[in-house]
Design a protein around this motif. Structure first.
Motif, PDB file in Angstrom:
ATOM      1  N   ILE A  61      23.963  45.276  37.907  1.00 27.33           N
ATOM      2  CA  ILE A  61      25.018  44.873  37.412  1.00 27.33           C
ATOM      3  C   ILE A  61      25.863  43.908  38.263  1.00 27.33           C
ATOM      4  CG2 ILE A  61      27.380  45.894  37.080  1.00 27.33           C
ATOM      5  CD1 ILE A  61      26.058  48.733  36.642  1.00 27.33           C
ATOM      6  N   VAL A  62      25.816  43.827  39.438  1.00 28.45           N
ATOM      7  CA  VAL A  62      26.504  42.823  40.375  1.00 28.45           C
ATOM      8  C   VAL A  62      25.872  41.461  40.041  1.00 28.45           C
ATOM      9  CG1 VAL A  62      26.886  41.983  42.737  1.00 28.45           C
ATOM     10  CG2 VAL A  62      27.225  44.636  42.121  1.00 28.45           C
ATOM     11  N   GLU A  63      24.439  41.467  40.098  1.00 28.81           N
ATOM     12  CA  GLU A  63      23.749  40.240  39.719  1.00 28.81           C
ATOM     13  C   GLU A  63      24.373  39.552  38.484  1.00 28.81           C
ATOM     14  OE1 GLU A  63      19.371  38.650  39.951  1.00 28.81           O
ATOM     15  OE2 GLU A  63      19.723  40.697  38.933  1.00 28.81           O
ATOM     16  N   ALA A  64      24.346  40.559  37.382  1.00 35.90           N
ATOM     17  CA  ALA A  64      24.723  39.874  35.975  1.00 35.90           C
ATOM     18  C   ALA A  64      26.187  39.260  35.797  1.00 35.90           C
ATOM     19  CB  ALA A  64      24.334  40.928  34.926  1.00 35.90           C
ATOM     20  N   THR A  65      26.826  40.380  36.473  1.00 40.40           N
ATOM     21  CA  THR A  65      28.383  39.847  36.658  1.00 40.40           C
ATOM     22  C   THR A  65      28.648  38.584  37.313  1.00 40.40           C
ATOM     23  OG1 THR A  65      28.964  42.223  36.274  1.00 40.40           O
ATOM     24  CG2 THR A  65      30.859  40.812  37.082  1.00 40.40           C
ATOM     25  N   LEU A  66      28.098  38.412  38.403  1.00 40.35           N
ATOM     26  CA  LEU A  66      28.273  37.058  39.155  1.00 40.35           C
ATOM     27  C   LEU A  66      27.552  36.224  38.487  1.00 40.35           C
ATOM     28  CD1 LEU A  66      27.686  38.128  42.926  1.00 40.35           C
ATOM     29  CD2 LEU A  66      29.730  37.778  41.923  1.00 40.35           C
ATOM     30  N   THR A  67      26.308  36.150  37.771  1.00 40.79           N
ATOM     31  CA  THR A  67      25.736  34.918  37.214  1.00 40.79           C
ATOM     32  C   THR A  67      26.555  34.405  36.030  1.00 40.79           C
ATOM     33  OG1 THR A  67      23.607  35.679  37.775  1.00 40.79           O
ATOM     34  CG2 THR A  67      23.574  34.568  35.785  1.00 40.79           C
ATOM     35  N   ARG A  68      27.170  35.512  35.166  1.00 43.65           N
ATOM     36  CA  ARG A  68      28.138  35.114  34.042  1.00 43.65           C
ATOM     37  C   ARG A  68      29.467  34.399  34.758  1.00 43.65           C
ATOM     38  NH1 ARG A  68      28.942  39.908  32.191  1.00 43.65           N
ATOM     39  NH2 ARG A  68      31.249  40.289  33.245  1.00 43.65           N
ATOM     40  N   GLU A  69      30.231  35.079  35.536  1.00 45.13           N
ATOM     41  CA  GLU A  69      31.290  34.432  36.123  1.00 45.13           C
ATOM     42  C   GLU A  69      30.981  33.318  36.973  1.00 45.13           C
ATOM     43  OE1 GLU A  69      34.324  35.844  35.268  1.00 45.13           O
ATOM     44  OE2 GLU A  69      33.010  37.192  34.039  1.00 45.13           O
ATOM     45  N   LEU A  70      30.110  33.121  37.593  1.00 42.95           N
ATOM     46  CA  LEU A  70      29.945  31.941  38.459  1.00 42.95           C
ATOM     47  C   LEU A  70      29.326  30.634  37.583  1.00 42.95           C
ATOM     48  CD1 LEU A  70      28.679  33.153  41.948  1.00 42.95           C
ATOM     49  CD2 LEU A  70      30.952  32.435  41.187  1.00 42.95           C
ATOM     50  N   SER A  71      28.983  30.799  36.366  1.00 38.96           N
ATOM     51  CA  SER A  71      28.373  29.689  35.569  1.00 38.96           C
ATOM     52  C   SER A  71      29.240  29.169  34.777  1.00 38.96           C
ATOM     53  CB  SER A  71      27.239  30.579  34.559  1.00 38.96           C
ATOM     54  OG  SER A  71      27.748  31.485  33.573  1.00 38.96           O
ATOM     55  N   THR A  72      30.447  29.876  34.402  1.00 38.18           N
ATOM     56  CA  THR A  72      31.557  29.228  33.748  1.00 38.18           C
ATOM     57  C   THR A  72      32.457  28.317  34.720  1.00 38.18           C
ATOM     58  OG1 THR A  72      33.116  30.782  34.192  1.00 38.18           O
ATOM     59  CG2 THR A  72      31.844  30.989  32.116  1.00 38.18           C
ATOM     60  N   PRO A  73      32.740  27.008  34.301  1.00 39.64           N
ATOM     61  CA  PRO A  73      33.689  26.125  34.976  1.00 39.64           C
ATOM     62  C   PRO A  73      35.030  26.623  35.615  1.00 39.64           C
ATOM     63  CG  PRO A  73      33.058  25.119  32.952  1.00 39.64           C
ATOM     64  CD  PRO A  73      32.626  26.598  32.928  1.00 39.64           C
ATOM     65  N   TYR A  74      35.434  26.575  36.671  1.00 40.17           N
ATOM     66  CA  TYR A  74      36.755  26.957  37.174  1.00 40.17           C
ATOM     67  C   TYR A  74      37.913  26.546  36.315  1.00 40.17           C
ATOM     68  CZ  TYR A  74      40.131  28.330  40.764  1.00 40.17           C
ATOM     69  OH  TYR A  74      41.041  29.043  41.350  1.00 40.17           O
ATOM     70  N   ALA A  75      38.685  27.608  36.014  1.00 41.34           N
ATOM     71  CA  ALA A  75      39.872  27.540  35.415  1.00 41.34           C
ATOM     72  C   ALA A  75      40.837  28.567  35.752  1.00 41.34           C
ATOM     73  CB  ALA A  75      39.624  27.267  33.685  1.00 41.34           C
ATOM     74  N   TYR A  76      42.018  28.162  36.009  1.00 46.76           N
ATOM     75  CA  TYR A  76      43.043  29.237  36.437  1.00 46.76           C
ATOM     76  C   TYR A  76      43.312  30.106  35.227  1.00 46.76           C
ATOM     77  CZ  TYR A  76      44.222  27.015  40.911  1.00 46.76           C
ATOM     78  OH  TYR A  76      44.380  26.842  42.088  1.00 46.76           O
ATOM     79  N   GLY A  77      43.174  31.355  35.484  1.00 45.08           N
ATOM     80  CA  GLY A  77      43.170  32.385  34.298  1.00 45.08           C
ATOM     81  C   GLY A  77      42.108  32.955  33.809  1.00 45.08           C
ATOM     82  N   PRO A  78      41.270  32.280  33.048  1.00 48.11           N
ATOM     83  CA  PRO A  78      40.099  32.699  32.508  1.00 48.11           C
ATOM     84  C   PRO A  78      38.808  32.723  33.252  1.00 48.11           C
ATOM     85  CG  PRO A  78      40.562  30.642  31.393  1.00 48.11           C
ATOM     86  CD  PRO A  78      41.637  30.854  32.295  1.00 48.11           C
ATOM     87  N   ALA A  79      38.725  31.875  34.210  1.00 55.85           N
ATOM     88  CA  ALA A  79      37.583  31.987  35.008  1.00 55.85           C
ATOM     89  C   ALA A  79      37.850  31.080  36.456  1.00 55.85           C
ATOM     90  CB  ALA A  79      36.549  30.492  34.330  1.00 55.85           C
ATOM     91  N   ASP A  80      38.778  31.981  37.286  1.00 55.61           N
ATOM     92  CA  ASP A  80      38.975  31.986  38.823  1.00 55.61           C
ATOM     93  C   ASP A  80      38.515  33.014  39.499  1.00 55.61           C
ATOM     94  OD1 ASP A  80      40.762  33.793  37.872  1.00 55.61           O
ATOM     95  OD2 ASP A  80      42.533  32.272  38.052  1.00 55.61           O
ATOM     96  N   CYS A  81      38.912  33.051  40.690  1.00 57.35           N
ATOM     97  CA  CYS A  81      38.601  34.128  41.839  1.00 57.35           C
ATOM     98  C   CYS A  81      39.398  35.431  41.162  1.00 57.35           C
ATOM     99  CB  CYS A  81      38.827  33.757  43.023  1.00 57.35           C
ATOM    100  SG  CYS A  81      40.714  33.888  43.702  1.00 57.35           S
ATOM    101  N   PHE A  82      40.383  35.439  40.560  1.00 60.67           N
ATOM    102  CA  PHE A  82      41.038  36.738  40.204  1.00 60.67           C
ATOM    103  C   PHE A  82      40.348  37.143  38.997  1.00 60.67           C
ATOM    104  CE2 PHE A  82      44.041  38.671  37.250  1.00 60.67           C
ATOM    105  CZ  PHE A  82      44.504  39.689  37.936  1.00 60.67           C
TER     106      PHE A  82
END
Length: 134
Positions: free
Chosen positions: A6-27
């Protein structure tokens, strides 16, 4: 699916998207991990709440929170623990050299967060709070 997958899949998905405040940031990374492991719906609840760093800070204050620690304590219904108690997949709040708070995920001996420059690996000394997920 076990915790590691679960952690691996979530991190892979989230880290593969370009950084953007709101939809794809650390929050968003932290909210996605909390949703996956803790059974909450933070991604949907806070989708579109901000688009810039100042907007993120205003969104927190508007909801009555003074920090990311306060926010996750309320949303996850738990008091923050110390960094050394973090387990694989737990959500952490990091304070980086510039003084800014970032949401990260524990990977055992290191903690990762998503920044404008990409993935950033951090050490225990940067952790100011831990929230146990799952």
């Amino acid at each position: 699916m076990n915790r590691f997958r679960i952690v691996e899949a979530t991190l892979t998905r989230e880290l593969s998207t370009p950084y953007a405040y709101g939809p794809a940031d650390c929050f968003h990374l932290g909210c996605a991990m909390a949703d996956a492991l803790h059974g909450v719906s933070l991604v949907e609840k806070y989708r579109g709440a901000y688009r810039t760093l100042p907007g993120a800070q205003r969104a927190l204050r508007r909801r009555g929170f003074s920090s990311l620690v306060d926010f996750f304590a309320a949303e996850l219904g738990q008091e923050p623990a110390g960094g050394a108690s973090a387990r694989f997949g737990d959500l952490v709040i990091l304070r980086l050299a510039d003084g800014a708070e970032h949401v990260g995920i524990c990977l055992g001996l290191r903690f990762i967060t998503k920044t404008e420059k990409g993935r950033s690996d951090r050490g225990l000394s940067d952790v100011i709070a831990t929230f146990h997920l799952g």
